[in-house]
Design a protein around this motif. Structure first.
Motif, PDB file in Angstrom:
ATOM      1  N   UNK A  97       7.235  86.193  95.564  1.00  0.00           N
ATOM      2  CA  UNK A  97       8.258  86.494  94.562  1.00  0.00           C
ATOM      3  C   UNK A  97       9.173  85.294  94.335  1.00  0.00           C
ATOM      4  N   UNK A  98       9.511  84.608  95.425  1.00  0.00           N
ATOM      5  CA  UNK A  98      10.366  83.430  95.293  1.00  0.00           C
ATOM      6  C   UNK A  98       9.718  82.343  94.458  1.00  0.00           C
ATOM      7  N   UNK A  99       8.430  82.100  94.672  1.00  0.00           N
ATOM      8  CA  UNK A  99       7.716  81.091  93.885  1.00  0.00           C
ATOM      9  C   UNK A  99       7.589  81.515  92.422  1.00  0.00           C
ATOM     10  N   UNK A 100       7.255  82.792  92.214  1.00  0.00           N
ATOM     11  CA  UNK A 100       7.087  83.294  90.843  1.00  0.00           C
ATOM     12  C   UNK A 100       8.409  83.253  90.087  1.00  0.00           C
TER      13      UNK A 100
ATOM     14  N   UNK B  48       9.029  79.859  88.878  1.00  0.00           N
ATOM     15  CA  UNK B  48       8.135  79.535  87.766  1.00  0.00           C
ATOM     16  C   UNK B  48       8.665  80.085  86.441  1.00  0.00           C
ATOM     17  N   UNK B  49       9.408  81.184  86.523  1.00  0.00           N
ATOM     18  CA  UNK B  49       9.917  81.822  85.310  1.00  0.00           C
ATOM     19  C   UNK B  49      11.056  81.046  84.667  1.00  0.00           C
TER      20      UNK B  49
ATOM     21  N   UNK C 208       5.622  69.174  85.847  1.00  0.00           N
ATOM     22  CA  UNK C 208       5.174  68.777  87.184  1.00  0.00           C
ATOM     23  C   UNK C 208       5.683  69.745  88.241  1.00  0.00           C
ATOM     24  N   UNK C 209       6.916  70.229  88.083  1.00  0.00           N
ATOM     25  CA  UNK C 209       7.482  71.178  89.044  1.00  0.00           C
ATOM     26  C   UNK C 209       6.739  72.509  88.975  1.00  0.00           C
ATOM     27  N   UNK C 210       6.414  72.968  87.765  1.00  0.00           N
ATOM     28  CA  UNK C 210       5.682  74.238  87.613  1.00  0.00           C
ATOM     29  C   UNK C 210       4.272  74.117  88.203  1.00  0.00           C
ATOM     30  N   UNK C 211       3.685  72.939  88.053  1.00  0.00           N
ATOM     31  CA  UNK C 211       2.349  72.737  88.625  1.00  0.00           C
ATOM     32  C   UNK C 211       2.395  72.779  90.153  1.00  0.00           C
ATOM     33  N   UNK C 212       3.433  72.185  90.728  1.00  0.00           N
ATOM     34  CA  UNK C 212       3.574  72.215  92.192  1.00  0.00           C
ATOM     35  C   UNK C 212       3.778  73.641  92.692  1.00  0.00           C
ATOM     36  N   UNK C 213       4.553  74.423  91.960  1.00  0.00           N
ATOM     37  CA  UNK C 213       4.763  75.826  92.338  1.00  0.00           C
ATOM     38  C   UNK C 213       3.451  76.602  92.278  1.00  0.00           C
ATOM     39  N   UNK C 214       2.654  76.339  91.242  1.00  0.00           N
ATOM     40  CA  UNK C 214       1.351  77.008  91.140  1.00  0.00           C
ATOM     41  C   UNK C 214       0.451  76.610  92.305  1.00  0.00           C
ATOM     42  N   UNK C 215       0.491  75.340  92.661  1.00  0.00           N
ATOM     43  CA  UNK C 215      -0.312  74.873  93.793  1.00  0.00           C
ATOM     44  C   UNK C 215       0.149  75.526  95.094  1.00  0.00           C
TER      45      UNK C 215
ATOM     46  N   UNK D 276      -1.640  88.237  90.623  1.00  0.00           N
ATOM     47  CA  UNK D 276      -1.155  88.552  89.284  1.00  0.00           C
ATOM     48  C   UNK D 276      -0.473  87.347  88.647  1.00  0.00           C
ATOM     49  N   UNK D 277       0.324  86.656  89.428  1.00  0.00           N
ATOM     50  CA  UNK D 277       1.033  85.491  88.904  1.00  0.00           C
ATOM     51  C   UNK D 277       0.056  84.402  88.489  1.00  0.00           C
ATOM     52  N   UNK D 278      -0.965  84.159  89.295  1.00  0.00           N
ATOM     53  CA  UNK D 278      -1.949  83.130  88.969  1.00  0.00           C
ATOM     54  C   UNK D 278      -2.760  83.510  87.728  1.00  0.00           C
ATOM     55  N   UNK D 279      -3.056  84.801  87.597  1.00  0.00           N
ATOM     56  CA  UNK D 279      -3.784  85.264  86.411  1.00  0.00           C
ATOM     57  C   UNK D 279      -2.984  84.983  85.151  1.00  0.00           C
ATOM     58  N   UNK D 280      -1.710  85.270  85.190  1.00  0.00           N
ATOM     59  CA  UNK D 280      -0.855  85.015  84.027  1.00  0.00           C
ATOM     60  C   UNK D 280      -0.737  83.510  83.774  1.00  0.00           C
TER      61      UNK D 280
END
Length: 334
Positions: free
Chosen positions: A274-277, A280-281, A288-295, A307-311
């Protein structure tokens, strides 16, 4: 006034008065009929002046210069005395510190004392190799006072020696934690960094508590090191700082690894995801920051992450979308 009377009234021995006479500092004004020295009131006043200057730490040569040199500058001499006194105090303080450390090692004989002195001297050597050997050998035969280890660790610049000193501190138990805690409040950034690094390698509850306190330290470097160490210890309080590190791109790989390790505890999975998602919001984050969060989500199990990765796989930012799609593929393959 004869020399004996002067000695009694001034407190300066007759022998010293004769010495003053031989140096030309105080020459009696006259001689008695029997040939004895006779001092005038001006002579006696000069004696008191000499004693006053000696009380300040002047040598007899300096006293003579003060009286007879027309170019003598009192302020310059006082400045020199201040400098010399400070140097003497520093030397005496260093000696006192060394004696206290030897006493703390509780030597049982002269051999122990000499070995303690040798180790303390080696810790202060200009040779990095000698300092490192001293740190690695500390406690094997003669215990090194933990105070000396802490001081060395907080001042060491060589990374190899610093590592050896942290290892030695970890072996010594928790005796140095109070001193290391003081290091966290040092006005010198490098000292604060060395302090938190040293605390991070001491594996006990008191060290963990200090690291938790360090999460609110004004120094961001201290907070980051504390978070990484706490993440390795499974402490949930580190999560917000670790996520911040991922966003900021500072030791982000290490921070993501720490979050992944924390996510091995089921009770923390949703909190981390939840903290990472949530981060991301934030629409103001750079790509670059959003990509690191996804990683970072790659190391977090659970439905929230999936669910977050799917979106994110349909994100407008192609780099983020590709990263999310790749991670989903890896999860499906696993």
């Amino acid at each position: 006034m004869l020399i004996g009377d002067v000695a009694r009234r001034s407190g300066v021995s007759a022998r010293m008065l004769r010495h003053y006479d031989s140096l030309g500092l105080v020459r009696p004004t006259g001689r008695s009929n029997a040939g004895y020295r006779e001092y005038s009131s001006e002579d006696i006043q000069r004696i008191f002046h000499i004693e006053s200057l000696r009380a300040l730490g002047l040598s007899l040569r300096e006293v003579g210069r003060a009286f007879d040199d027309p170019d003598f500058t009192p302020s310059e001499l006082v400045g020199d005395l201040i400098r010399q006194t400070r140097e003497r105090i520093a030397a005496e303080t260093e000696l006192l510190t060394r004696l206290r450390r030897i006493a703390a090692a509780e030597p049982t004989g002269w051999e122990d004392v000499l070995q303690s002195i040798a180790l303390l001297q080696a810790l202060g050597s200009k040779s990095a190799g000698r300092r490192q050997r001293a740190a690695l050998s500390s406690g094997e035969e003669v215990p090194v006072p933990v105070e000396a280890l802490v001081e060395a660790a907080l001042s060491e610049r060589d990374p190899n020696v610093a590592g050896a000193l942290r290892w030695a501190l970890a072996r010594s138990g928790d005796g140095g934690l109070a001193l290391l805690a003081e290091g966290l409040g040092s006005p010198v950034a490098a000292v604060r960094k060395r302090a938190v690094e040293s605390i991070a390698e001491i594996p006990n509850g008191e060290a963990t508590a200090l690291l938790q306190d360090a999460l609110t330290n004004p120094d961001v470097v201290v907070r980051r090191y504390a978070a990484l160490a706490l993440g390795a210890r499974g402490v949930a309080d580190a999560v917000p700082t670790l996520i911040d590190m991922v966003v900021e791109g500072t030791n982000d790989v290490d921070a993501a690894d720490a979050l992944s390790a924390l996510a091995s505890r089921p009770a923390l999975v949703d909190r981390i995801a939840t903290g990472l998602v949530d981060r991301l919001a934030h629409g103001t984050l750079e790509s670059s920051a959003r990509r690191r969060l996804a990683q970072a989500l790659a190391g977090i199990p659970g439905a929230t992450t999936t669910q977050a990765l799917t979106e994110l796989s349909h994100d407008e930012d192609r780099a983020v979308a590709l990263t999310a799609s790749y991670i989903l593929g890896m999860r499906d393959a696993g």
